[in-house]
Design an enzyme around this catalytic site. Structure first.
Site, PDB file in Angstrom:
ATOM      1  N   ARG A  27     113.558  39.754  89.725  1.00 11.52           N
ATOM      2  CA  ARG A  27     114.496  40.516  88.888  1.00 11.52           C
ATOM      3  C   ARG A  27     114.004  41.940  88.741  1.00 11.52           C
ATOM      4  O   ARG A  27     112.863  42.271  89.083  1.00 11.52           O
ATOM      5  CB  ARG A  27     114.620  39.884  87.494  1.00 11.52           C
ATOM      6  CG  ARG A  27     113.315  39.822  86.729  1.00 11.52           C
ATOM      7  CD  ARG A  27     113.500  39.690  85.239  1.00 11.52           C
ATOM      8  NE  ARG A  27     112.243  39.412  84.559  1.00 11.52           N
ATOM      9  CZ  ARG A  27     111.312  40.311  84.278  1.00 11.52           C
ATOM     10  NH1 ARG A  27     111.496  41.576  84.643  1.00 11.52           N
ATOM     11  NH2 ARG A  27     110.202  39.965  83.666  1.00 11.52           N
ATOM     12  N   GLY A  28     114.849  42.809  88.174  1.00 16.86           N
ATOM     13  CA  GLY A  28     114.417  44.144  87.822  1.00 16.86           C
ATOM     14  C   GLY A  28     113.589  44.115  86.548  1.00 16.86           C
ATOM     15  O   GLY A  28     113.489  43.093  85.869  1.00 16.86           O
ATOM     16  N   GLY A  29     112.987  45.250  86.231  1.00 15.19           N
ATOM     17  CA  GLY A  29     112.217  45.348  85.001  1.00 15.19           C
ATOM     18  C   GLY A  29     110.745  45.056  85.201  1.00 15.19           C
ATOM     19  O   GLY A  29     110.287  44.757  86.303  1.00 15.19           O
ATOM     20  N   ASP A  30     109.988  45.120  84.132  1.00 14.26           N
ATOM     21  CA  ASP A  30     108.541  44.968  84.167  1.00 14.26           C
ATOM     22  C   ASP A  30     108.153  43.567  83.677  1.00 14.26           C
ATOM     23  O   ASP A  30     108.745  42.578  84.104  1.00 14.26           O
ATOM     24  CB  ASP A  30     107.888  46.070  83.329  1.00 14.26           C
ATOM     25  CG  ASP A  30     106.471  46.384  83.773  1.00 14.26           C
ATOM     26  OD1 ASP A  30     105.572  45.580  83.468  1.00 14.26           O
ATOM     27  OD2 ASP A  30     106.260  47.429  84.417  1.00 14.26           O
ATOM     28  N   ILE A  31     107.204  43.491  82.751  1.00 12.31           N
ATOM     29  CA  ILE A  31     106.698  42.188  82.318  1.00 12.31           C
ATOM     30  C   ILE A  31     107.354  41.773  81.003  1.00 12.31           C
ATOM     31  O   ILE A  31     107.659  42.615  80.150  1.00 12.31           O
ATOM     32  CB  ILE A  31     105.164  42.219  82.173  1.00 12.31           C
ATOM     33  CG1 ILE A  31     104.595  40.790  82.118  1.00 12.31           C
ATOM     34  CG2 ILE A  31     104.727  43.033  80.957  1.00 12.31           C
ATOM     35  CD1 ILE A  31     103.127  40.701  82.430  1.00 12.31           C
ATOM     36  N   THR A  32     107.588  40.479  80.861  1.00 14.94           N
ATOM     37  CA  THR A  32     108.113  39.963  79.601  1.00 14.94           C
ATOM     38  C   THR A  32     107.574  38.560  79.355  1.00 14.94           C
ATOM     39  O   THR A  32     106.914  37.967  80.211  1.00 14.94           O
ATOM     40  CB  THR A  32     109.658  39.977  79.580  1.00 14.94           C
ATOM     41  OG1 THR A  32     110.099  39.794  78.231  1.00 14.94           O
ATOM     42  CG2 THR A  32     110.240  38.878  80.460  1.00 14.94           C
ATOM     43  N   TYR A  33     107.870  38.075  78.178  1.00 10.74           N
ATOM     44  CA  TYR A  33     107.411  36.749  77.743  1.00 10.74           C
ATOM     45  C   TYR A  33     108.615  35.883  77.421  1.00 10.74           C
ATOM     46  O   TYR A  33     109.605  36.343  76.845  1.00 10.74           O
ATOM     47  CB  TYR A  33     106.544  36.884  76.489  1.00 10.74           C
ATOM     48  CG  TYR A  33     106.401  35.610  75.680  1.00 10.74           C
ATOM     49  CD1 TYR A  33     105.565  34.583  76.100  1.00 10.74           C
ATOM     50  CD2 TYR A  33     107.130  35.419  74.499  1.00 10.74           C
ATOM     51  CE1 TYR A  33     105.453  33.402  75.366  1.00 10.74           C
ATOM     52  CE2 TYR A  33     107.018  34.256  73.759  1.00 10.74           C
ATOM     53  CZ  TYR A  33     106.186  33.248  74.203  1.00 10.74           C
ATOM     54  OH  TYR A  33     106.088  32.088  73.492  1.00 10.74           O
ATOM     55  N   ALA A  93     115.055  41.384  75.576  1.00  8.74           N
ATOM     56  CA  ALA A  93     114.764  41.957  76.893  1.00  8.74           C
ATOM     57  C   ALA A  93     115.827  41.497  77.885  1.00  8.74           C
ATOM     58  O   ALA A  93     116.297  40.358  77.819  1.00  8.74           O
ATOM     59  CB  ALA A  93     113.379  41.530  77.366  1.00  8.74           C
ATOM     60  N   CYS A 103     107.635  44.883  78.712  1.00 10.41           N
ATOM     61  CA  CYS A 103     108.514  45.731  79.535  1.00 10.41           C
ATOM     62  C   CYS A 103     107.823  47.023  79.954  1.00 10.41           C
ATOM     63  O   CYS A 103     108.481  47.986  80.363  1.00 10.41           O
ATOM     64  CB  CYS A 103     109.827  46.023  78.809  1.00 10.41           C
ATOM     65  SG  CYS A 103     110.729  44.532  78.354  1.00 10.41           S
TER      66      CYS A 103
END
Length: 236
Positions: free
Chosen positions: A90-96, A162, A193
């Protein structure tokens, strides 16, 4: 005009990889059908639209444009805390993701709606904003950042939702991580993110009460239906 049908499925608490594989199966089938329809338009078959509700056991996911430096906990510590980790598409950075968070995965053929991924992201945000409004919370967008925030000017803006998606041939997958009754301590092990000067929050924290998840899903479904102009069909 007939409203677009979207098949709704609630998977409950499900392993992230298992659900990712299931999403991918639906996504790939839709993309392949669109390719087939383009080759043989006289025998075209309508694609289906899906939306998945679920929660995941504790997991960090890193988007394709993300920076691994934003994961602040090593593999040994993750194993101790029973937290999974995946690099995903997916797009975007890091998430939980974790228990108490509503995860929403729309697998939609946007050709039924509009060919505009930015409009799609804004409508996902608006669905969350309207749902927060149902609980007396003002959700906001921040310029240049995808997702939904709470900003009462008393402290730094707090991210409550997010959003990260993948889109190919106007078919979507991945989606929303909406903090409802989330344990926010798990966000301390990442730079959410990739944004260092903001914090995270949950609907439970903002309202000072535990939220009935089933009631929240009903409200989310209502708002999604209005904004996207659809009819829900329950998965058989």
């Amino acid at each position: 005009m007939n409203q677009i049908e979207v098949e709704l499925e609630d998977l409950g608490l499900i392993d992230y990889k298992q659900c990712w594989d299931y999403q991918t199966k639906l996504f790939d089938a839709t993309v392949q059908l669109k390719i087939q329809n383009r080759k043989f338009p006289d025998n075209s078959v309508s694609t289906k639209n899906h939306l998945i509700f679920c929660e995941h056991p504790h997991v960090y996911t890193l988007g394709k444009s993300g920076d691994l430096k934003n994961l602040l906990i090593d593999g040994h510590k993750r194993k101790e805390k029973n937290i999974s980790f995946y690099k995903i598409n997916r797009g975007g950075d890091i998430t939980y993701h974790g228990p108490g968070q509503l995860v929403v995965y729309p697998i939609l053929d946007l050709d039924y709606f509009f060919s505009d991924i930015h409009k799609y992201l804004r409508l996902l945000e608006e669905t969350v904003i309207l749902t927060l409004q149902d609980y007396g919370i003002v959700g906001q967008r921040l310029e240049g950042l995808t997702g939904v925030w709470v900003d009462d000017k008393k402290e730094t803006p707090r991210k409550i939702c997010a959003i990260g998606v993948k889109c190919s041939r106007w078919v979507t997958m991945h989606g929303i991580g909406f903090n409802i009754n989330s344990n926010l301590d798990y966000f301390k092990h990442i730079v959410p993110c990739g944004i260092e000067d903001k914090s995270v929050t949950s609907l439970q924290k903002e309202t000072n009460q535990e939220i009935d998840m089933e009631e929240l899903k009903i409200r989310f479904k209502k708002n999604f239906k209005i904004l996207f102009g659809i009819n829900w069909i329950d998965k058989k």
